[in-house]
Scaffold this motif. Structure first.
Motif, PDB file in Angstrom:
ATOM      1  N   PRO A  51       8.028   4.748  -6.824  1.00  0.00           N
ATOM      2  CA  PRO A  51       7.553   5.871  -6.610  1.00  0.00           C
ATOM      3  C   PRO A  51       9.058   5.871  -6.413  1.00  0.00           C
ATOM      4  O   PRO A  51       9.468   5.104  -5.416  1.00  0.00           O
ATOM      5  CB  PRO A  51       6.498   6.189  -5.555  1.00  0.00           C
ATOM      6  N   ALA A  52       9.758   7.381  -6.762  1.00  0.00           N
ATOM      7  CA  ALA A  52      11.033   7.844  -6.265  1.00  0.00           C
ATOM      8  C   ALA A  52      10.830   9.880  -6.293  1.00  0.00           C
ATOM      9  O   ALA A  52      10.242  10.233  -6.001  1.00  0.00           O
ATOM     10  CB  ALA A  52      11.737   7.483  -7.328  1.00  0.00           C
ATOM     11  N   LEU A  53      11.964   9.999  -5.808  1.00  0.00           N
ATOM     12  CA  LEU A  53      12.256  11.416  -5.771  1.00  0.00           C
ATOM     13  C   LEU A  53      13.008  11.496  -6.949  1.00  0.00           C
ATOM     14  O   LEU A  53      13.938  11.129  -7.138  1.00  0.00           O
ATOM     15  CB  LEU A  53      12.889  11.764  -4.462  1.00  0.00           C
ATOM     16  N   LEU A  54      12.305  11.921  -7.684  1.00  0.00           N
ATOM     17  CA  LEU A  54      13.006  12.689  -9.130  1.00  0.00           C
ATOM     18  C   LEU A  54      13.792  14.101  -9.301  1.00  0.00           C
ATOM     19  O   LEU A  54      13.581  14.878  -9.266  1.00  0.00           O
ATOM     20  CB  LEU A  54      12.082  12.735 -10.771  1.00  0.00           C
ATOM     21  N   TRP A  55      14.417  14.173  -9.105  1.00  0.00           N
ATOM     22  CA  TRP A  55      16.058  14.500  -9.019  1.00  0.00           C
ATOM     23  C   TRP A  55      16.306  15.394 -10.687  1.00  0.00           C
ATOM     24  O   TRP A  55      16.932  14.191 -10.997  1.00  0.00           O
ATOM     25  CB  TRP A  55      17.338  15.013  -7.932  1.00  0.00           C
ATOM     26  N   ALA A  66       9.212   7.442   2.264  1.00  0.00           N
ATOM     27  CA  ALA A  66       8.420   8.065   3.125  1.00  0.00           C
ATOM     28  C   ALA A  66       7.063   7.763   2.102  1.00  0.00           C
ATOM     29  O   ALA A  66       5.941   7.820   2.696  1.00  0.00           O
ATOM     30  CB  ALA A  66       8.673   9.863   3.166  1.00  0.00           C
ATOM     31  N   ALA A  67       7.081   7.707   1.199  1.00  0.00           N
ATOM     32  CA  ALA A  67       5.640   6.612   0.214  1.00  0.00           C
ATOM     33  C   ALA A  67       5.814   5.487   0.651  1.00  0.00           C
ATOM     34  O   ALA A  67       4.348   4.888   0.480  1.00  0.00           O
ATOM     35  CB  ALA A  67       6.408   6.176  -1.343  1.00  0.00           C
ATOM     36  N   TRP A  68       6.592   4.292   1.545  1.00  0.00           N
ATOM     37  CA  TRP A  68       5.797   3.647   2.198  1.00  0.00           C
ATOM     38  C   TRP A  68       6.118   3.838   3.692  1.00  0.00           C
ATOM     39  O   TRP A  68       5.298   2.621   4.290  1.00  0.00           O
ATOM     40  CB  TRP A  68       7.408   2.692   1.869  1.00  0.00           C
ATOM     41  N   VAL A  69       7.176   4.517   4.610  1.00  0.00           N
ATOM     42  CA  VAL A  69       6.699   4.534   6.144  1.00  0.00           C
ATOM     43  C   VAL A  69       6.590   5.949   6.246  1.00  0.00           C
ATOM     44  O   VAL A  69       6.346   7.416   5.562  1.00  0.00           O
ATOM     45  CB  VAL A  69       8.475   4.544   6.361  1.00  0.00           C
ATOM     46  N   GLN A  70       5.202   5.635   7.334  1.00  0.00           N
ATOM     47  CA  GLN A  70       5.001   6.995   7.842  1.00  0.00           C
ATOM     48  C   GLN A  70       5.965   6.981   9.463  1.00  0.00           C
ATOM     49  O   GLN A  70       6.195   6.212  10.123  1.00  0.00           O
ATOM     50  CB  GLN A  70       3.460   6.164   8.217  1.00  0.00           C
ATOM     51  N   PRO A  71       5.435   8.421   9.473  1.00  0.00           N
ATOM     52  CA  PRO A  71       6.669   9.144  11.057  1.00  0.00           C
ATOM     53  C   PRO A  71       5.156   8.591  11.889  1.00  0.00           C
ATOM     54  O   PRO A  71       4.180   8.148  12.418  1.00  0.00           O
ATOM     55  CB  PRO A  71       5.527  10.532  10.896  1.00  0.00           C
ATOM     56  N   GLY A  72       5.550   8.074  13.120  1.00  0.00           N
ATOM     57  CA  GLY A  72       5.846   6.951  13.992  1.00  0.00           C
ATOM     58  C   GLY A  72       5.440   5.374  13.936  1.00  0.00           C
ATOM     59  O   GLY A  72       5.000   4.846  14.928  1.00  0.00           O
ATOM     60  N   ASP A  73       5.419   4.580  12.856  1.00  0.00           N
ATOM     61  CA  ASP A  73       5.196   4.010  12.278  1.00  0.00           C
ATOM     62  C   ASP A  73       5.924   2.533  12.854  1.00  0.00           C
ATOM     63  O   ASP A  73       7.064   3.004  13.433  1.00  0.00           O
ATOM     64  CB  ASP A  73       4.978   3.319  11.621  1.00  0.00           C
ATOM     65  N   PRO A  74       6.213   1.431  13.477  1.00  0.00           N
ATOM     66  CA  PRO A  74       6.816   0.594  13.621  1.00  0.00           C
ATOM     67  C   PRO A  74       7.613   0.298  12.639  1.00  0.00           C
ATOM     68  O   PRO A  74       9.100   0.410  13.406  1.00  0.00           O
ATOM     69  CB  PRO A  74       6.234  -1.161  13.787  1.00  0.00           C
ATOM     70  N   ILE A  75       8.451   0.488  11.852  1.00  0.00           N
ATOM     71  CA  ILE A  75       8.850   0.430  10.772  1.00  0.00           C
ATOM     72  C   ILE A  75      10.342   2.114  10.778  1.00  0.00           C
ATOM     73  O   ILE A  75      11.239   2.162  11.238  1.00  0.00           O
ATOM     74  CB  ILE A  75       8.813   0.750   9.212  1.00  0.00           C
ATOM     75  N   GLY A  90      13.195  -4.989  -1.589  1.00  0.00           N
ATOM     76  CA  GLY A  90      11.566  -5.536  -2.185  1.00  0.00           C
ATOM     77  C   GLY A  90      10.966  -4.329  -2.527  1.00  0.00           C
ATOM     78  O   GLY A  90      11.291  -3.556  -3.818  1.00  0.00           O
ATOM     79  N   ALA A  91      10.132  -3.810  -2.546  1.00  0.00           N
ATOM     80  CA  ALA A  91       8.904  -2.794  -2.858  1.00  0.00           C
ATOM     81  C   ALA A  91       9.705  -1.670  -2.522  1.00  0.00           C
ATOM     82  O   ALA A  91       9.756  -1.200  -4.437  1.00  0.00           O
ATOM     83  CB  ALA A  91       8.394  -2.897  -1.367  1.00  0.00           C
ATOM     84  N   ALA A  92      10.502  -0.815  -2.068  1.00  0.00           N
ATOM     85  CA  ALA A  92      11.107  -0.270  -2.382  1.00  0.00           C
ATOM     86  C   ALA A  92      12.119   0.001  -2.886  1.00  0.00           C
ATOM     87  O   ALA A  92      12.628   1.390  -3.415  1.00  0.00           O
ATOM     88  CB  ALA A  92      11.628   0.565  -1.206  1.00  0.00           C
ATOM     89  N   SER A  93      12.629  -0.642  -3.104  1.00  0.00           N
ATOM     90  CA  SER A  93      14.214  -0.808  -4.029  1.00  0.00           C
ATOM     91  C   SER A  93      14.049  -0.039  -5.743  1.00  0.00           C
ATOM     92  O   SER A  93      13.089  -0.734  -5.811  1.00  0.00           O
ATOM     93  CB  SER A  93      14.713  -2.014  -4.204  1.00  0.00           C
ATOM     94  N   LEU A  94      14.672   0.100  -6.656  1.00  0.00           N
ATOM     95  CA  LEU A  94      14.722   0.428  -7.133  1.00  0.00           C
ATOM     96  C   LEU A  94      15.358  -0.061  -8.606  1.00  0.00           C
ATOM     97  O   LEU A  94      16.541  -0.410  -9.347  1.00  0.00           O
ATOM     98  CB  LEU A  94      15.410   1.476  -7.859  1.00  0.00           C
ATOM     99  N   ASN A 151       1.023  -0.801   0.244  1.00  0.00           N
ATOM    100  CA  ASN A 151      -0.044   0.100   0.098  1.00  0.00           C
ATOM    101  C   ASN A 151       0.774   1.422   0.010  1.00  0.00           C
ATOM    102  O   ASN A 151       0.838   2.447   1.043  1.00  0.00           O
ATOM    103  CB  ASN A 151      -0.953   0.120   0.927  1.00  0.00           C
ATOM    104  N   PRO A 152       1.267   1.505  -1.075  1.00  0.00           N
ATOM    105  CA  PRO A 152       3.131   2.649  -1.409  1.00  0.00           C
ATOM    106  C   PRO A 152       2.126   4.102  -1.699  1.00  0.00           C
ATOM    107  O   PRO A 152       0.505   3.614  -1.641  1.00  0.00           O
ATOM    108  CB  PRO A 152       3.359   2.316  -2.485  1.00  0.00           C
TER     109      PRO A 152
END
Length: 478
Positions: free
Chosen positions: A142-146, A94-103, A131-135, A47-48
């Motif tokens: 989802p990524a941060l596109l510079w 940050a697309a996968w990890v939310q502030p304060g969650d267990p991760i 896995g999910a967050a790796s490019l 659920n990203p």
């Protein structure tokens, strides 16, 4: 600070395995992830948070060691007039990890990924980091596109960062890319990586900056004996690193202009550090002419030469004292990273380093003209302390592993004599210090009956080599 990585050409011997386990216990290196963290990672992977912008048209590739699965960065470069456009996709944690969650809570405890010859201790659960967050290739993520504009001299002129969907076309490795570049068969984007990388290296030399090409160390077994060999970086590794440095410098300027951010800072080295390194160079028979700066000297070193590789490893001391500076509303008085000779920020490795999630969010907000997220503002002042504690653990981990390996190299030679040079003398007791051997990439404690001759060649006797204690000790032969 750059870290030395030690590998074993064959399976790690049992005597080293036991010592590595002991090191992890002593330093409290975490083992497995708690069950609730793994469960949260599995839920997050399904659920990203997906951005609206789709840039899957950009033909990104990743370039990493062949066994890497935690792929933070993907690259594409194209010509733009007489300059270049660099597209650099960074994993959007940050697309996968939310502030304060267990991760998030667990990541704040770990701070960064730790490396040892027998295992890797990741910052995030593999369900995300590998896995999910790796490019990984052929996966829309989802990524941060510079997007960085670079002029014909290699100087960055414009920067933009925003969230986007991207898709890597291939998982490449350094050796393969270097082979294709040398053969002239590499695609245009990789040929431009070489062109931009060389320009950035020239810019680095002109400003007096230092980017240490730390060679990997590999323990090789031959006829029952261990030797330590150095693997020099390939040129493409340096060019790839220059893109990361370019992005980090652009991020620093974004944050300084926006008067909010977290910089990676390093004060100027003290004279004592130079004296020690000069003595190490003498021990390794490497000329360091009077008046030559650190940067000039380091650019004379060739990591393919074993003595030079050992010198580069010793030069990591230049980066000790590096830290993080968080600021809001007022730019720090001394924002520069002394080794880079420029302001710099960590933003390109969020899968492996905690602070990059914060700096990425700050740069996104600044480029969009929006407020920095409240969770970032509220917690950013905690990051310098968290990261500095994690850096200390990583450095201690590295030193313990190197010490273990060095002890193993000479463990069967207790009582034998060696040539070396005294590189450091204890200020409280001049009869104690550090010696670097001339023929083996080993340093150890040394004692004598009289004051040690700093910087002078000496003959020493090995008195102790203990793998479990990671201890190598010598006595001065009178």
């Amino acid at each position: 600070m750059p870290l030395q990585k030690v590998h074993f050409a064959e399976e790690v011997p049992e005597v080293f395995r036991a010592s590595l386990q002991a090191i992890r216990r002593e330093l409290e290196v975490p083992a497995e992830f708690p069950a609730e963290v793994v469960e949260a990672a599995v839920r997050a992977a399904a659920n990203p948070r997906l951005p609206e912008l789709d840039r899957t048209d950009i033909e990104f590739v990743t370039i990493d060691p062949p066994d890497s699965m935690d792929l933070d960065q993907a690259l594409h470069i194209e010509r733009a007039g007489d300059g270049f456009t660099v597209h650099y996709a960074i994993a959007d944690v940050a697309a996968w990890v939310q502030p304060g969650d267990p991760i998030d809570v667990e990541a704040r405890k770990r701070g960064e990924t730790l490396y040892a010859p027998d295992k890797r201790t990741p910052l995030h659960p593999p369900e995300l980091s590998e896995g999910a967050a790796s490019l990984l290739p052929d996966k829309v993520v989802p990524a941060l596109l510079w997007t960085l504009q670079v002029d014909s001299s290699g100087e960055g002129t414009e920067v933009d960062v925003r969230r986007a969907l991207v898709r890597s076309r291939a998982k490449l490795n350094y050796a393969g890319v270097q082979k294709d570049l040398d053969a002239g068969t590499a695609p245009e984007s990789l040929q431009l990586l070489r062109e931009v990388g060389l320009l950035r290296e020239q810019r680095e030399r002109e400003r007096g900056g230092v980017n240490l090409p730390i060679p990997d160390q590999e323990v090789v077994t031959s006829n029952g004996e261990w030797t330590l060999e150095f693997r020099a970086q390939l040129p493409v590794e340096g060019w790839n690193a220059q893109i990361s440095l370019l992005t980090g410098m652009a991020a620093a300027h974004l944050m300084m202009n926006g008067k909010i951010g977290i910089l990676r800072t390093l004060p100027d080295s003290q004279d004592g550090v130079r004296h020690r390194l000069e003595n190490t160079a003498k021990a390794l028979s490497i000329p360091w002419p009077d008046g030559m700066s650190y940067a000039e000297f380091i650019h004379t070193l060739d990591a393919k030469i074993p003595a030079h590789a050992a010198m580069l490893a010793a030069c990591t001391v230049l980066f000790r004292g590096a830290g993080y500076t968080a600021f809001a509303d007022t730019v720090p008085e001394q924002p520069e990273h002394a080794a880079m000779k420029a302001p710099y920020a960590h933003v390109t490795a969020p899968l492996r380093r905690l602070v990059d999630r914060w700096t990425g969010e700050i740069c996104l907000a600044l480029c969009a003209g929006e407020e920095v997220p409240a969770w970032v503002r509220e917690s950013m002042n905690d990051l310098p302390k968290i990261m500095e504690e994690c850096d200390r653990k990583a450095n201690a981990y590295e030193r313990a592993i190197v010490g273990m390996v060095e002890a193993g190299l000479v463990a069967d030679q207790v009582g034998q004599e060696f040539d070396g040079v005294i590189t450091d003398v204890d200020e409280r007791d001049s009869r104690r210090g550090i010696v670097v051997l001339s023929d083996v990439a080993v340093e150890g404690r040394v004692t004598g009956d009289n004051p040690l001759p700093l910087g002078q060649p000496v003959r020493v006797r090995l008195t102790e080599a203990d793998i479990a204690k990671r201890l190598v000790a010598f006595s001065l032969v009178q």
